[in-house]
Scaffold this active site. Structure first.
Site, PDB file in Angstrom:
ATOM      1  N   LYS A  77     -35.362 -51.535  76.359  1.00 44.06           N
ATOM      2  CA  LYS A  77     -35.470 -50.216  75.719  1.00 44.06           C
ATOM      3  C   LYS A  77     -34.201 -49.395  75.941  1.00 44.06           C
ATOM      4  CE  LYS A  77     -39.375 -51.023  73.839  1.00 44.06           C
ATOM      5  NZ  LYS A  77     -39.478 -51.100  72.370  1.00 44.06           N
ATOM      6  N   VAL A  84     -40.220 -61.971  65.093  1.00 40.53           N
ATOM      7  CA  VAL A  84     -38.920 -61.298  65.209  1.00 40.53           C
ATOM      8  C   VAL A  84     -37.950 -62.052  66.104  1.00 40.53           C
ATOM      9  CG1 VAL A  84     -39.824 -58.983  64.673  1.00 40.53           C
ATOM     10  CG2 VAL A  84     -39.654 -59.731  67.080  1.00 40.53           C
ATOM     11  N   SER A 108     -37.988 -46.056  74.382  1.00 35.94           N
ATOM     12  CA  SER A 108     -39.085 -45.620  75.236  1.00 35.94           C
ATOM     13  C   SER A 108     -38.532 -44.671  76.283  1.00 35.94           C
ATOM     14  CB  SER A 108     -39.715 -46.823  75.943  1.00 35.94           C
ATOM     15  OG  SER A 108     -40.549 -46.407  76.997  1.00 35.94           O
ATOM     16  N   TYR A 140     -38.709 -54.744  80.452  1.00 31.83           N
ATOM     17  CA  TYR A 140     -38.942 -53.793  79.351  1.00 31.83           C
ATOM     18  C   TYR A 140     -37.885 -52.684  79.365  1.00 31.83           C
ATOM     19  CZ  TYR A 140     -41.842 -50.648  76.424  1.00 31.83           C
ATOM     20  OH  TYR A 140     -42.331 -49.820  75.443  1.00 31.83           O
ATOM     21  N   ALA A 141     -37.563 -52.176  80.568  1.00 32.81           N
ATOM     22  CA  ALA A 141     -36.563 -51.107  80.675  1.00 32.81           C
ATOM     23  C   ALA A 141     -35.209 -51.590  80.160  1.00 32.81           C
ATOM     24  CB  ALA A 141     -36.446 -50.635  82.120  1.00 32.81           C
ATOM     25  N   ALA A 142     -34.865 -52.837  80.491  1.00 31.97           N
ATOM     26  CA  ALA A 142     -33.579 -53.386  80.035  1.00 31.97           C
ATOM     27  C   ALA A 142     -33.519 -53.405  78.511  1.00 31.97           C
ATOM     28  CB  ALA A 142     -33.389 -54.790  80.600  1.00 31.97           C
ATOM     29  N   ASN A 199     -39.993 -51.862  65.438  1.00 28.67           N
ATOM     30  CA  ASN A 199     -41.028 -51.323  66.320  1.00 28.67           C
ATOM     31  C   ASN A 199     -41.779 -52.406  67.100  1.00 28.67           C
ATOM     32  OD1 ASN A 199     -43.097 -49.193  67.132  1.00 28.67           O
ATOM     33  ND2 ASN A 199     -44.339 -50.657  65.984  1.00 28.67           N
TER      34      ASN A 199
HETATM   35  N1  CAA Z   1     -45.734 -45.394  88.270  1.00 27.09           N
HETATM   36  C1  CAA Z   1     -45.935 -45.080  89.571  1.00 27.09           C
HETATM   37  N2  CAA Z   1     -46.471 -45.915  90.470  1.00 27.09           N
HETATM   38  C2  CAA Z   1     -46.839 -47.112  90.041  1.00 27.09           C
HETATM   39  C3  CAA Z   1     -46.655 -47.529  88.705  1.00 27.09           C
HETATM   40  C4  CAA Z   1     -46.077 -46.607  87.804  1.00 27.09           C
HETATM   41  N3  CAA Z   1     -45.885 -46.898  86.510  1.00 27.09           N
HETATM   42  N4  CAA Z   1     -47.088 -48.802  88.574  1.00 27.09           N
HETATM   43  C5  CAA Z   1     -47.522 -49.171  89.784  1.00 27.09           C
HETATM   44  N5  CAA Z   1     -47.383 -48.155  90.654  1.00 27.09           N
HETATM   45  C6  CAA Z   1     -47.753 -48.158  92.066  1.00 27.09           C
HETATM   46  C7  CAA Z   1     -49.232 -48.487  92.281  1.00 27.09           C
HETATM   47  O1  CAA Z   1     -50.043 -47.347  92.126  1.00 27.09           O
HETATM   48  C8  CAA Z   1     -49.205 -48.998  93.699  1.00 27.09           C
HETATM   49  O2  CAA Z   1     -49.108 -47.879  94.561  1.00 27.09           O
HETATM   50  P1  CAA Z   1     -49.769 -47.925  96.050  1.00 27.09           P
HETATM   51  O3  CAA Z   1     -49.057 -49.033  96.748  1.00 27.09           O
HETATM   52  O4  CAA Z   1     -49.484 -46.563  96.557  1.00 27.09           O
HETATM   53  O5  CAA Z   1     -51.219 -48.212  95.811  1.00 27.09           O
HETATM   54  C9  CAA Z   1     -47.896 -49.748  93.763  1.00 27.09           C
HETATM   55  O6  CAA Z   1     -47.066 -49.211  92.723  1.00 27.09           O
HETATM   56  C10 CAA Z   1     -48.050 -51.238  93.551  1.00 27.09           C
HETATM   57  O7  CAA Z   1     -48.832 -51.418  92.359  1.00 27.09           O
HETATM   58  P2  CAA Z   1     -49.995 -52.513  92.260  1.00 27.09           P
HETATM   59  O8  CAA Z   1     -50.867 -52.491  93.493  1.00 27.09           O
HETATM   60  O9  CAA Z   1     -50.682 -52.342  90.952  1.00 27.09           O
HETATM   61  O10 CAA Z   1     -49.107 -53.851  92.315  1.00 27.09           O
HETATM   62  P3  CAA Z   1     -49.281 -55.148  91.477  1.00 27.09           P
HETATM   63  O11 CAA Z   1     -48.192 -56.069  91.924  1.00 27.09           O
HETATM   64  O12 CAA Z   1     -50.702 -55.615  91.556  1.00 27.09           O
HETATM   65  O13 CAA Z   1     -49.043 -54.716  89.955  1.00 27.09           O
HETATM   66  C11 CAA Z   1     -47.851 -53.745  88.141  1.00 27.09           C
HETATM   67  C12 CAA Z   1     -47.813 -54.157  89.603  1.00 27.09           C
HETATM   68  C13 CAA Z   1     -48.020 -54.995  87.253  1.00 27.09           C
HETATM   69  C14 CAA Z   1     -46.494 -53.120  87.849  1.00 27.09           C
HETATM   70  C15 CAA Z   1     -49.032 -52.804  87.847  1.00 27.09           C
HETATM   71  O14 CAA Z   1     -49.088 -51.783  88.836  1.00 27.09           O
HETATM   72  C16 CAA Z   1     -48.856 -52.099  86.526  1.00 27.09           C
HETATM   73  O15 CAA Z   1     -49.156 -52.674  85.499  1.00 27.09           O
HETATM   74  N6  CAA Z   1     -48.358 -50.856  86.585  1.00 27.09           N
HETATM   75  C17 CAA Z   1     -48.077 -50.092  85.344  1.00 27.09           C
HETATM   76  C18 CAA Z   1     -46.666 -50.321  84.897  1.00 27.09           C
HETATM   77  C19 CAA Z   1     -46.389 -49.403  83.737  1.00 27.09           C
HETATM   78  O16 CAA Z   1     -46.235 -48.210  83.899  1.00 27.09           O
HETATM   79  N7  CAA Z   1     -46.284 -49.951  82.515  1.00 27.09           N
HETATM   80  C20 CAA Z   1     -46.097 -49.175  81.340  1.00 27.09           C
HETATM   81  C21 CAA Z   1     -46.749 -49.895  80.188  1.00 27.09           C
HETATM   82  S1  CAA Z   1     -46.809 -48.883  78.739  1.00 27.09           S
HETATM   83  C22 CAA Z   1     -45.309 -49.052  78.071  1.00 27.09           C
HETATM   84  O17 CAA Z   1     -44.478 -49.769  78.506  1.00 27.09           O
HETATM   85  C23 CAA Z   1     -45.044 -48.214  76.836  1.00 27.09           C
HETATM   86  C24 CAA Z   1     -43.949 -47.276  77.051  1.00 27.09           C
HETATM   87  O18 CAA Z   1     -42.905 -47.405  76.408  1.00 27.09           O
HETATM   88  C25 CAA Z   1     -44.106 -46.139  77.977  1.00 27.09           C
END
Ligand code: CAA
Length: 246
Positions: free
Chosen positions: A157, A62, A140, A153-155, A88
């Site tokens: 979506k 794409v 999303s 990703y937010a930018a 998608n």
């Molecule tokens: N919501 C709330 N808190 C979050 C979070 C989220 N989505 N992602 C991370 N945090 C928090 C962690 O729990 C952590 O909290 P503490 O410091 O209290 O422990 C803090 O933020 C830092 O996180 P990490 O220790 O994991 O930091 P990192 O640098 O190692 O990794 C990260 C950062 C890559 C963002 C990893 O945390 C991650 O992958 N988080 C998930 C992000 C997410 O929500 N992605 C959605 C994917 S699904 C999708 O995108 C489909 C859709 O349309 C919904």
């Protein structure tokens, strides 16, 4: 759902996840399905055919406009028209902003945002000639509310919502409709990549429904928005997120 029988539906990212669930749903409604994916869609096409549907797989990148034009040309050559495009295909490359590499920004913009431009741009000449067509795009919950670790990703979506509303204003008069579905956290590979502890302790606890969405629940929204039951819905964003606002 009214009006989906014999419609030709092109679904990018159709080989798996929400795209595959949507393909199966459109097939149930009697549509002809083009699975367009960078990943192999042969297995998904076999499942569609086993259900009695007409379906083909087209490999598409794409991020490449010519590849998208080829996808639409193949759909038209095979089935004679293109009634519905579902944009998608999408990827994540999550990182907190302070650690996000420019490559992670560029890659997600290329697929999730430029990809939607490319596929829609390729489909428009066919739909404008037909004076009929529906373009649906996977936004999303993250495009509505933002999310930690998802600047890129937010930018994208958020961006596809602006594109969709602009297209609706430009082309409603041509009989075309453009809408987004904004899924919440859905049980697919993309969500399974989230660290388990983050998913359980930071995300699922905040979903009032208490669970992830099933891909089929997102597919149902696409089927509705593509159908004649949604004839006057244009430029809209339908949230399917179990009341989650992250
Ligand atoms: N919501 C709330 N808190 C979050 C979070 C989220 N989505 N992602 C991370 N945090 C928090 C962690 O729990 C952590 O909290 P503490 O410091 O209290 O422990 C803090 O933020 C830092 O996180 P990490 O220790 O994991 O930091 P990192 O640098 O190692 O990794 C990260 C950062 C890559 C963002 C990893 O945390 C991650 O992958 N988080 C998930 C992000 C997410 O929500 N992605 C959605 C994917 S699904 C999708 O995108 C489909 C859709 O349309 C919904």
């Amino acid at each position: 759902m009214r009006g989906l029988k014999d419609k030709v539906v092109v679904i990018t990212g159709g080989a798996g996840g929400i795209g595959k669930a949507s393909a199966l749903r459109f097939a149930e409604e009697g549509a002809k399905v083009v699975i367009a994916d960078f990943a192999d869609g042969g297995e998904t096409v076999a499942q569609l055919k086993a259900k009695g549907a007409q379906a083909i797989y087209v490999k598409v990148d794409v991020t490449n406009l010519e590849s998208c034009q080829q996808m639409i040309a193949t759909a038209k050559e095979t089935f004679g028209r293109v009634d519905v495009l579902i944009n998608n295909a999408g990827i994540t490359k999550d990182a907190m902003m302070k650690k996000m590499a420019k490559e992670a920004w560029d890659a997600v913009i290329a697929v999730n945002l430029t990809g939607v431009f490319n596929c829609t741009s390729a489909a428009l000449p066919v739909m404008l000639e037909q004076q009929d067509g529906v373009v649906l795009t996977t936004s999303s919950i993250v495009g509505l509310y933002g999310n930690l670790g998802q600047t890129n990703y937010a930018a994208t979506k958020w961006g596809v919502i602006g594109m969709t509303k602009s297209w609706a204003k430009e082309m409603a008069k041509n009989g075309l409709r453009f809408n987004c579905v904004a899924p919440g956290f859905t049980g697919t590979e993309m969500v399974r990549k989230i660290p388990a502890q983050v998913l359980q302790e930071k995300i699922i606890v905040k979903i009032p429904a208490g669970r992830l969405a099933e891909p089929e629940e997102i597919a149902a929204a696409f089927a509705f928005l593509a159908s004649d039951d949604a004839k006057y819905i244009n430029g809209a964003v339908l949230s399917v997120d179990g009341a989650c606002t992250i």
